[in-house]
Design a protein around this motif. Sequence first.
Motif, PDB file in Angstrom:
ATOM      1  N   CYS A 231     -10.716  19.528  37.860  1.00 59.76           N
ATOM      2  CA  CYS A 231     -10.604  18.351  38.724  1.00 59.76           C
ATOM      3  C   CYS A 231     -10.062  18.721  40.103  1.00 59.76           C
ATOM      4  CB  CYS A 231      -9.703  17.305  38.076  1.00 59.76           C
ATOM      5  SG  CYS A 231     -10.469  16.445  36.682  1.00 59.76           S
ATOM      6  N   GLU A 232      -9.090  19.614  40.131  1.00 57.25           N
ATOM      7  CA  GLU A 232      -8.530  20.041  41.410  1.00 57.25           C
ATOM      8  C   GLU A 232      -9.589  20.722  42.268  1.00 57.25           C
ATOM      9  OE1 GLU A 232      -5.176  22.510  40.482  1.00 57.25           O
ATOM     10  OE2 GLU A 232      -4.292  20.958  39.236  1.00 57.25           O
ATOM     11  N   ALA A 233     -10.480  21.464  41.615  1.00 51.34           N
ATOM     12  CA  ALA A 233     -11.496  22.211  42.365  1.00 51.34           C
ATOM     13  C   ALA A 233     -12.550  21.303  42.990  1.00 51.34           C
ATOM     14  CB  ALA A 233     -12.168  23.235  41.443  1.00 51.34           C
ATOM     15  N   VAL A 234     -12.795  20.136  42.359  1.00 50.52           N
ATOM     16  CA  VAL A 234     -13.885  19.273  42.829  1.00 50.52           C
ATOM     17  C   VAL A 234     -13.392  17.945  43.394  1.00 50.52           C
ATOM     18  CG1 VAL A 234     -15.508  20.320  41.218  1.00 50.52           C
ATOM     19  CG2 VAL A 234     -14.256  18.260  40.527  1.00 50.52           C
ATOM     20  N   GLY A 235     -12.062  17.741  43.415  1.00 45.54           N
ATOM     21  CA  GLY A 235     -11.525  16.499  43.953  1.00 45.54           C
ATOM     22  C   GLY A 235     -11.585  15.326  43.004  1.00 45.54           C
ATOM     23  N   ALA A 236     -11.688  15.591  41.708  1.00 52.94           N
ATOM     24  CA  ALA A 236     -11.711  14.520  40.707  1.00 52.94           C
ATOM     25  C   ALA A 236     -10.295  14.188  40.256  1.00 52.94           C
ATOM     26  CB  ALA A 236     -12.570  14.942  39.517  1.00 52.94           C
TER      27      ALA A 236
END
Length: 439
Positions: A231-236
């Motif tokens: 989630c951190e990597a994709v902004g989720a």
Amino acid sequence: MSAPRLSVIGTGYLGATHAICMAVLGYEVVAVDVDPAKIEKLAAGEVPFFEPGLPEQLAKALESGRLRFTTDIAEAAPADVHFVCVGTPQMPGSDACDLTYVDAAVTALAPHLDRRCLVVGKSTVPVGTAARLTALVQDLAPAGTDVELAWNPEFLREGFAVNDTLYPDRLVFGVASDWADERLRAAFAPILEQGTPVVRTDLATAELVKVAANSFLATKISYINAMAEVCEAVGADVKDLADSLALDDRIGGRFLKPGLGFGGGCLPKDIRAFAHRAEEIGVGQAVSFLREVDAINRRRRARTVDLVRGMLGGDLSGVRVAAWGAAFKPNSDDIRDAPALDVARTMHGLGAHVRIYDPAALENAKRAFPELRYGDSALDVARDADVVVLLTEWAEFREIDPDALAGVVAHRRIVDGRHVLDAAHWRAAGWEYRALGRS
């Protein structure tokens, strides 16, 4: 069948809880430990660790006259059922389980067993231990093969140990004979009368149940924390992701909470010992995923520190940090492998001025880490803080009013390491709120 007399060898967290609760249920119990100070405290009505409800149960047990504490293991000899409840920590320098205390307890008890009786292991041990101990106890006991060994794994949750002992969701009896099964049923008669399910099985399966359960829970916790990294990597948002998964009845929401990860004296050492034992018996590949489960969990600590650093421009030197929590979980004073203290120590090592508060674990933390600084309340440690970091999800931390806290801090910054605060509520109060896996 008359109620059997019981002995409990070891009066740590498991043993003291078991001895006290069995006496409350009506059994005659003698509890044995090699630590005179611990025995003296318990005999005086003082529980030497934090566990809600247990002091009240100890008072009842002592008042009944059915519970005695002693350092003389010979006094356990008249018992019909002997519960071995000593610790099985991780071996220093290895992932293996240290069986020193289990072996010592059985070796000390066996020479006093001169008639038919049952020795019951409750400690968490590597599979195969019970078979070895059976041979050991029968070799050392004057009664020889009249002494049988069984395994009855414990499933206590710290903070809920009294309820888990008196009202367990299941009992597992690893036995080698009908007689052993009958003795165990007599030793748990009041609990069985409540309709508690019983699984009768062999010794090896009973040994595996606890480590298998803990490994499953650890895997679920690490899974959602791995999703937090995605989630951190994709902004989720990992909280919304977890909430969505929890509505799937095949998955459920228990232990699907993102955050700082697990710690304590059970899950970390149990999954490591399970993987180690699996490798010893040639099936290491079957549980090799547990190594990654452990690695994901360990990463949460470093990533939490990175989150704090990122909020403060990358440098913690001279930063005043309020650390809320020291215990590995709420309703406990247990600091073994506590993520909270690991994060606090790391920030201290990076030059931050860290002050720690925990409702129950402060004294244990001070003894273990005297180099750290501590305070008397959540607001006390937050005074003039540049950032507040919530590390253990105690109810009093969750319930703090953001406006009241704003009146004592230097800057309105908070890192929610346990995903327990209402982000919208805190942001509306003017706080910069951050949590792993959330935008």
